[in-house]
Design a protein around this motif. Structure first.
Motif, PDB file in Angstrom:
ATOM      1  N   UNK A   6      -1.754 -34.955 -33.160  1.00  0.00           N
ATOM      2  CA  UNK A   6      -0.307 -34.658 -33.150  1.00  0.00           C
ATOM      3  C   UNK A   6      -0.061 -33.182 -33.444  1.00  0.00           C
ATOM      4  N   UNK A   7      -0.805 -32.627 -34.396  1.00  0.00           N
ATOM      5  CA  UNK A   7      -0.659 -31.205 -34.729  1.00  0.00           C
ATOM      6  C   UNK A   7      -1.050 -30.333 -33.542  1.00  0.00           C
ATOM      7  N   UNK A   8      -2.127 -30.691 -32.879  1.00  0.00           N
ATOM      8  CA  UNK A   8      -2.574 -29.922 -31.721  1.00  0.00           C
ATOM      9  C   UNK A   8      -1.525 -29.957 -30.619  1.00  0.00           C
ATOM     10  N   UNK A   9      -0.960 -31.148 -30.377  1.00  0.00           N
ATOM     11  CA  UNK A   9       0.059 -31.290 -29.329  1.00  0.00           C
ATOM     12  C   UNK A   9       1.330 -30.513 -29.674  1.00  0.00           C
ATOM     13  N   UNK A  10       1.707 -30.522 -30.947  1.00  0.00           N
ATOM     14  CA  UNK A  10       2.894 -29.775 -31.368  1.00  0.00           C
ATOM     15  C   UNK A  10       2.686 -28.276 -31.159  1.00  0.00           C
ATOM     16  N   UNK A  11       1.515 -27.784 -31.554  1.00  0.00           N
ATOM     17  CA  UNK A  11       1.222 -26.360 -31.370  1.00  0.00           C
ATOM     18  C   UNK A  11       1.231 -25.993 -29.889  1.00  0.00           C
ATOM     19  N   UNK A  12       0.614 -26.827 -29.061  1.00  0.00           N
ATOM     20  CA  UNK A  12       0.597 -26.585 -27.613  1.00  0.00           C
ATOM     21  C   UNK A  12       2.012 -26.577 -27.041  1.00  0.00           C
ATOM     22  N   UNK A  13       2.858 -27.482 -27.528  1.00  0.00           N
ATOM     23  CA  UNK A  13       4.242 -27.552 -27.047  1.00  0.00           C
ATOM     24  C   UNK A  13       5.012 -26.289 -27.438  1.00  0.00           C
ATOM     25  N   UNK A  14       4.807 -25.820 -28.660  1.00  0.00           N
ATOM     26  CA  UNK A  14       5.475 -24.585 -29.092  1.00  0.00           C
ATOM     27  C   UNK A  14       5.070 -23.431 -28.184  1.00  0.00           C
ATOM     28  N   UNK A  15       3.774 -23.302 -27.943  1.00  0.00           N
ATOM     29  CA  UNK A  15       3.270 -22.203 -27.104  1.00  0.00           C
ATOM     30  C   UNK A  15       3.823 -22.336 -25.687  1.00  0.00           C
ATOM     31  N   UNK A  16       3.758 -23.535 -25.124  1.00  0.00           N
ATOM     32  CA  UNK A  16       4.209 -23.754 -23.748  1.00  0.00           C
ATOM     33  C   UNK A  16       5.696 -23.419 -23.582  1.00  0.00           C
ATOM     34  N   UNK A  17       6.524 -23.933 -24.483  1.00  0.00           N
ATOM     35  CA  UNK A  17       7.970 -23.673 -24.385  1.00  0.00           C
ATOM     36  C   UNK A  17       8.287 -22.202 -24.654  1.00  0.00           C
ATOM     37  N   UNK A  18       7.585 -21.606 -25.612  1.00  0.00           N
ATOM     38  CA  UNK A  18       7.818 -20.187 -25.904  1.00  0.00           C
ATOM     39  C   UNK A  18       7.462 -19.323 -24.693  1.00  0.00           C
ATOM     40  N   UNK A  19       6.346 -19.613 -24.054  1.00  0.00           N
ATOM     41  CA  UNK A  19       5.928 -18.842 -22.881  1.00  0.00           C
ATOM     42  C   UNK A  19       6.976 -18.943 -21.777  1.00  0.00           C
ATOM     43  N   UNK A  20       7.487 -20.136 -21.552  1.00  0.00           N
ATOM     44  CA  UNK A  20       8.532 -20.299 -20.524  1.00  0.00           C
ATOM     45  C   UNK A  20       9.767 -19.470 -20.860  1.00  0.00           C
ATOM     46  N   UNK A  21      10.173 -19.495 -22.120  1.00  0.00           N
ATOM     47  CA  UNK A  21      11.329 -18.698 -22.536  1.00  0.00           C
ATOM     48  C   UNK A  21      11.044 -17.202 -22.410  1.00  0.00           C
ATOM     49  N   UNK A  22       9.830 -16.784 -22.795  1.00  0.00           N
ATOM     50  CA  UNK A  22       9.469 -15.364 -22.678  1.00  0.00           C
ATOM     51  C   UNK A  22       9.541 -14.916 -21.218  1.00  0.00           C
ATOM     52  N   UNK A  23       9.066 -15.774 -20.314  1.00  0.00           N
ATOM     53  CA  UNK A  23       9.095 -15.433 -18.889  1.00  0.00           C
ATOM     54  C   UNK A  23      10.533 -15.346 -18.370  1.00  0.00           C
ATOM     55  N   UNK A  24      11.374 -16.288 -18.810  1.00  0.00           N
ATOM     56  CA  UNK A  24      12.761 -16.327 -18.337  1.00  0.00           C
ATOM     57  C   UNK A  24      13.599 -15.176 -18.882  1.00  0.00           C
ATOM     58  N   UNK A  25      13.468 -14.926 -20.189  1.00  0.00           N
ATOM     59  CA  UNK A  25      14.400 -14.012 -20.853  1.00  0.00           C
ATOM     60  C   UNK A  25      13.780 -12.705 -21.330  1.00  0.00           C
ATOM     61  N   UNK A  26      12.463 -12.631 -21.314  1.00  0.00           N
ATOM     62  CA  UNK A  26      11.787 -11.476 -21.891  1.00  0.00           C
ATOM     63  C   UNK A  26      11.514 -11.727 -23.358  1.00  0.00           C
ATOM     64  N   UNK A  27      10.361 -11.291 -23.812  1.00  0.00           N
ATOM     65  CA  UNK A  27       9.918 -11.570 -25.177  1.00  0.00           C
ATOM     66  C   UNK A  27      10.949 -11.169 -26.227  1.00  0.00           C
ATOM     67  N   UNK A  28      11.474  -9.957 -26.123  1.00  0.00           N
ATOM     68  CA  UNK A  28      12.399  -9.444 -27.146  1.00  0.00           C
ATOM     69  C   UNK A  28      13.705 -10.213 -27.214  1.00  0.00           C
ATOM     70  N   UNK A  29      14.061 -10.919 -26.154  1.00  0.00           N
ATOM     71  CA  UNK A  29      15.344 -11.628 -26.098  1.00  0.00           C
ATOM     72  C   UNK A  29      15.266 -13.082 -26.545  1.00  0.00           C
ATOM     73  N   UNK A  30      14.101 -13.528 -26.959  1.00  0.00           N
ATOM     74  CA  UNK A  30      13.925 -14.928 -27.373  1.00  0.00           C
ATOM     75  C   UNK A  30      13.825 -14.992 -28.898  1.00  0.00           C
ATOM     76  N   UNK A  31      14.548 -15.953 -29.481  1.00  0.00           N
ATOM     77  CA  UNK A  31      14.502 -16.135 -30.936  1.00  0.00           C
ATOM     78  C   UNK A  31      13.676 -17.367 -31.282  1.00  0.00           C
TER      79      UNK A  31
END
Length: 198
Positions: A6-31
């Motif tokens: 469960x911990x591994x899946x949660x970490x993977x989900x955080x990374x996956x969703x963060x990467x998508x947001x970084x791509x969409x909005x740019x790293x500096x624009x994501x909180x």
């Protein structure tokens, strides 16, 4: 499902969703709040895995450098100059494939060399892999270095990282252009910077 899974899946989900947001909005624009909302987790849960959003980038850099063993292993028995060029070519290809995110990750790694989580250890690890490559080549009689392997590795790894950093401000990464410039620089270093006076 186990707690570790469960911990591994949660970490993977955080990374996956963060990467998508970084791509969409740019790293500096994501909180962090946006990342946690996208993941459907509490903010405190995020901080159980990453101290700050920059650590997501450092985690991605770790994944990039984790490929070093495989890449170095493919070319360990080649003539050193050709081996180095092929290693650098493969690393440039991998970087180009994930350029949108890795350029931010690389800059964060350079900015935060003392960070934990493996963050600051990637560039020294790369340098050590190169040094080991030259030690093995010398032991096998394929290379007779003028300088100690650590210095040779330091010069070449710094050249490689600088090539990536020098192109990180652009929206696209031209692997062929980066490789040709890097190749010319390596040839210049390999052959020496000046002819001896005769």
């Amino acid at each position: 499902m186990s707690r570790e899974e469960r911990k591994r899946q949660t970490k993977e989900a955080i990374v996956r969703h963060a990467v998508e947001l970084f791509k969409q909005k740019g790293f500096d624009n994501v909180t962090v709040e946006e990342i946690t909302k996208q993941c459907g987790i509490a903010k405190g849960t995020f901080f159980n895995y990453f101290a700050k959003k920059e650590h997501i980038l450092l985690h991605l850099t770790d994944a990039y450098f984790a490929r070093l063993d495989d890449i170095f292993g493919q070319f360990s028995d080649q003539e050193p100059k050709e081996g180095v060029l092929r290693i650098f070519s493969d690393l440039l290809s991998l970087y180009a494939k994930h350029y949108e995110i890795l350029r931010f990750a690389l800059l964060e790694t350079v900015k935060a060399p003392g960070e934990t989580n493996g963050a600051g250890g990637n560039i020294p690890l790369f340098r050590q892999k190169l040094a080991d490559f030259f030690v093995e080549a010398e032991a096998a009689g394929r290379f007779c270095g003028k300088w100690e392997p650590e210095l040779t590795a330091s010069v070449l790894s710094d050249l490689f990282v600088q090539t990536l950093i020098g192109r990180s401000g652009t929206d696209a990464f031209d692997k062929a252009e980066a490789y040709e410039k890097l190749k010319r620089q390596i040839v210049a270093i390999w052959e020496g910077l000046a002819h001896e006076k005769g």
